[in-house]
Each structure stands twice: as C-alpha cells, then as structure tokens.
Design a protein around this motif. Structure first.
Motif, short mmCIF file in Angstrom:
data_model
loop_
_atom_site.label_atom_id
_atom_site.label_comp_id
_atom_site.label_asym_id
_atom_site.label_seq_id
_atom_site.Cartn_x
_atom_site.Cartn_y
_atom_site.Cartn_z
N SER A 219 -8.57 -1.33 6.83
CA SER A 219 -9.26 -2.45 6.18
C SER A 219 -9.27 -2.30 4.67
O SER A 219 -9.06 -3.26 3.93
CB SER A 219 -10.69 -2.55 6.71
N VAL A 220 -9.50 -1.08 4.19
CA VAL A 220 -9.54 -0.84 2.75
C VAL A 220 -8.16 -1.03 2.13
O VAL A 220 -8.02 -1.66 1.06
CB VAL A 220 -10.07 0.58 2.47
N ARG A 221 -7.14 -0.54 2.79
CA ARG A 221 -5.80 -0.56 2.21
C ARG A 221 -5.16 -1.94 2.26
O ARG A 221 -4.40 -2.31 1.36
CB ARG A 221 -4.92 0.48 2.91
N VAL A 222 -5.43 -2.72 3.31
CA VAL A 222 -4.72 -3.99 3.45
C VAL A 222 -5.12 -4.97 2.35
O VAL A 222 -4.25 -5.70 1.82
CB VAL A 222 -4.98 -4.59 4.85
N HIS A 223 -6.38 -5.01 1.95
CA HIS A 223 -6.79 -5.93 0.88
C HIS A 223 -6.16 -5.52 -0.45
O HIS A 223 -5.74 -6.38 -1.24
CB HIS A 223 -8.32 -5.94 0.76
N ARG A 224 -6.08 -4.23 -0.69
CA ARG A 224 -5.48 -3.76 -1.94
C ARG A 224 -3.99 -4.09 -1.99
O ARG A 224 -3.47 -4.53 -3.03
CB ARG A 224 -5.69 -2.25 -2.07
N VAL A 225 -3.29 -3.93 -0.87
CA VAL A 225 -1.85 -4.18 -0.85
C VAL A 225 -1.56 -5.67 -0.99
O VAL A 225 -0.61 -6.06 -1.67
CB VAL A 225 -1.23 -3.61 0.45
N VAL A 226 -2.36 -6.51 -0.37
CA VAL A 226 -2.17 -7.97 -0.51
C VAL A 226 -2.31 -8.39 -1.97
O VAL A 226 -1.52 -9.20 -2.48
CB VAL A 226 -3.17 -8.73 0.38
N SER A 227 -3.28 -7.83 -2.68
CA SER A 227 -3.44 -8.14 -4.10
C SER A 227 -2.24 -7.68 -4.91
O SER A 227 -1.79 -8.38 -5.83
CB SER A 227 -4.72 -7.48 -4.63
N MET A 228 -1.69 -6.52 -4.56
CA MET A 228 -0.50 -6.02 -5.26
C MET A 228 0.69 -6.94 -5.04
O MET A 228 1.46 -7.21 -5.98
CB MET A 228 -0.18 -4.60 -4.78
N ILE A 229 0.86 -7.44 -3.82
CA ILE A 229 1.99 -8.32 -3.53
C ILE A 229 1.88 -9.61 -4.34
O ILE A 229 2.87 -10.10 -4.89
CB ILE A 229 2.05 -8.63 -2.02
N ILE A 230 0.68 -10.17 -4.42
CA ILE A 230 0.48 -11.41 -5.17
C ILE A 230 0.77 -11.18 -6.65
O ILE A 230 1.31 -12.06 -7.34
CB ILE A 230 -0.95 -11.93 -4.96
#
Length: 384
Positions: A219-230
């Motif tokens: 849960s912690v990592r998926v939100h951070r990675v989505v922001s990086m992709i955007i």
C-alpha cells in the motif's frame, strides 16, 4: 489408530534425539542445537513447543554463526519427515527466522529444502490431502518470500553504495512480486473443517500477521510509484502501472473474503481487515492519458500548452498546420512563402550585381553575371 500414531511419533522423536547426541560436532552439526530443534518440531500435533522454539532462537542471538547449522538441521529433518505435523512446525520455525534482522537470513535466497511435493505417510490419503495442500502452499510462500527478501537486500546494498538508483520499472516489478506474494498467502488456509486443530490455527495466526505486513508494504509503495509515473510520463511504465492497479483492486476483494473466512474458522489473531488500496480516479485518468498520448507527463503537458506556436502554410491550394515548441520562452515564428526573399548583407559594392528573373541564380554571388551577347557565326565543323 490415533493413539498408535501419537506413540509412534514420540518414539521417533526420542530416537532422533538419541542419534543427535551421539553424532560428532562439525561445521554443520551441533548436537545440542539439534536436540532443541527436534523437540521444537516434534510429532505432537497438539500445539507448537514455544519453549524450545525460544531456546532455538537463543542460540541464534548468541551468534549469527549458528544460522548455518540451524538451517542444515532443519533441512535434514524436513527432507526426511513424512509427517505433516513435523513439516508444519519446521515451516513455522523457518518463518520466524525472517524476524531476525540478520544479513545471513536476508541473503539466504531460496529455502534449503523442498516441500513442494510433500505427502503425509501416516494419515489416510483421503484425509491427508488437505494437510498436504496446507504444507505445500505454506512452503511455496516461504520459498518465494525468501527469494524476495534476498532481492530487496541486494537492492538496498546497491542504493547504499550509490551504485545504482532504482528505476520506476524496477519499482513496478517489485510491486508485482508483492502482489504475487499476497496471492500465495491467500492460498494458505484450511480446506476442511477437520483441519481446525490447534496447530493449524496457530499457523494461521502467523499467516494473518504476514498478510497485514506484506499488504501494508504494498500500500505504501504503490501510491509512491503511481506519483512517479505521472511525473515522468513513461508510456510503458504507465501501462504496467495500470495493470498493477487493476490487480490490486481485484485482490482487495479476495483479502476481505480471506479475513472473513479466518474469523469464521476461529483464528484468534484476526484483526480488522486492512484498508483496501484505492488509487485516486484522477491519478488513474492521468495514467490512461499518458498511455493514450504516447508517454507525455502532466508536467510536460502543462509546459507544452504555454509554449506552443501554430504555423500555417498556404500555397498551391494546400494548407498545412504544424506545431513547434518555443525555446527559452522566445516568441519564435515560422513563415513559409512562395516569394523569394533577399536579405541585406555586407557586400563588396565594387563588384557588379546582376539581376535575373531566374530564382535559382544567387543574387548575392561575388561572381558577376554577364549575359552572352556574342553574334559570331560558328564554323561548320562537319565540312572541315
């Protein structure tokens, strides 16, 4: 029959302890440690012998060097046993090793034993298959977890030495591995009401803790990675990110059902179901836009809207519109015309300048253009 199985198991444990005490010490053999491990993984199916489990870990706290003989002894016992009780206790003991923050445990890699084809040899096959499935699924998870922990430890070492920064795609691969681990965890469950014995429920307590830990990490990592992709706007990264988000949403429903199932069978360590991962609809639309637009980030999009100029070309009944990006915030223009333009420049005025209607004649040429005005008659070369 059940009494005979219990007596036979106790006799086997006594014999194994006697053999261990008579065995010579070596790099991988420690008679005292082996005796404690045998007692911790006994054939008694009532419950785990936590007293001897703590004694095993006490050896490990004394020195990490005891990890090698510990793994060797557990592996030998797991490979030889045909009892689901011994196999399950061995897996629970191995599972507890990951709680120790030891480099040797983190770099262990795949488990040193194989229970992927385990089959109990003492219980009726019609009843044993559910216990066999439980042991196999538990082993499958721990085997993959051990490999994942080793991979994460190697990445941490590289980041610590500033050798390499983890890319977004590597982060996405890590998320996919976490989703795979959660799927394996959800496969570990009693498949028959007759399996609701104390030992199995104790193992399920360990599994519930593991589900909470792994899902929280995801849960912690998926939100951070989505922001990086955007931010970076990578098309391939956005495509994989959408796939990860889709799998996470499907998995959320399975986790809720799994917690309800464990609560129904009487697992004591059942807390509230973790908050299911929900990605903001706005972020999902951004990922879809990046995939559709061929890899344009939101940041680049905003900059592009302010720095674009429209250039129109008209000629021969043709009209073309193209877009160019301004550089350094200058108001650039592109003008396309059918008329030839002569630009003033520093020239030597002492030389004559020719004028011509021919557009392919360089009007700025330093070689003067002299029209041919010679009326001489050429001789007949054929006659000569």
């Amino acid at each position: 029959m059940r009494l005979w199985i219990k007596a036979s198991g106790a006799l086997k444990d006594t014999y194994s302890i006697w053999i261990a005490k008579l065995s010579p010490s070596g790099p991988c053999r420690n008679p005292d440690l082996e005796t404690v491990i045998i007692k911790a993984t006994s054939h008694d199916e009532q419950c785990m012998d936590y007293k001897n489990v703590q004694r095993v870990f006490k050896w490990l706290r004394i020195s990490p060097l005891y990890l090698k003989p510990l793994l060797y002894i557990v592996s030998m016992r797991m490979e030889k046993t045909r009892s689901w009780v011994v196999a399950l206790k061995g897996l629970m003991l191995t599972h507890a090793l990951f709680c120790f923050d030891l480099p040797a445990v983190q770099k262990m890699g795949r488990l040193p034993f194989d229970l992927s084809h385990f089959s109990d040899g003492h219980v009726n096959p019609n009843k044993a298959w559910v216990f066999n499935a439980f042991v196999r699924s538990y082993f499958a998870y721990l085997d993959q977890k051990s490999a994942f922990v080793r991979l994460e430890a190697m990445k941490g070492t590289k980041r610590g030495s500033k050798e390499k920064e983890e890319t977004v795609m590597e982060e996405l691969q890590g998320l996919e591995k976490l989703l795979g681990l959660i799927d394996l965890l959800l496969q570990i469950k009693p498949r028959n009401p007759n399996m609701n014995v104390v030992l199995v429920l104790e193992a399920m307590d360990c599994i519930m803790d593991e589900v909470l830990e792994v899902y929280d990490k995801f849960s912690v990592r998926v939100h951070r990675v989505v922001s990086m992709i955007i931010d970076i706007g990578g098309k391939e990264e956005a495509r994989v990110g959408l796939d990860v988000v889709r799998k996470a949403e499907l998995q959320g429903g399975k986790i809720s059902m799994y917690f309800d199932f464990c609560r129904d069978i009487g697992v004591i360590n059942v807390s509230e179901c973790p908050e299911i991962v929900r990605i903001d609809e706005k972020d999902i639309h951004e990922l879809l836009k990046i995939v559709r637009d061929g890899g344009v980030s939101k940041k680049e999009n905003l900059e592009g809207d302010n720095n674009n100029a429209i250039v129109v070309y008209e000629g021969n009944n043709c009209r073309a519109i193209t877009t160019i990006l301004e550089q350094k915030q200058l108001d650039f223009k592109t003008v396309i015309t059918d008329h030839w333009e002569v630009f003033d420049d520093v020239m030597d005025t002492s030389l004559p300048i020719a004028t011509s209607a021919n557009p392919f004649v360089d009007s700025l040429s330093i070689v003067p253009y002299i029209p041919v005005c010679n009326n001489h008659v050429l001789p007949d070369l054929i006659v000569l």
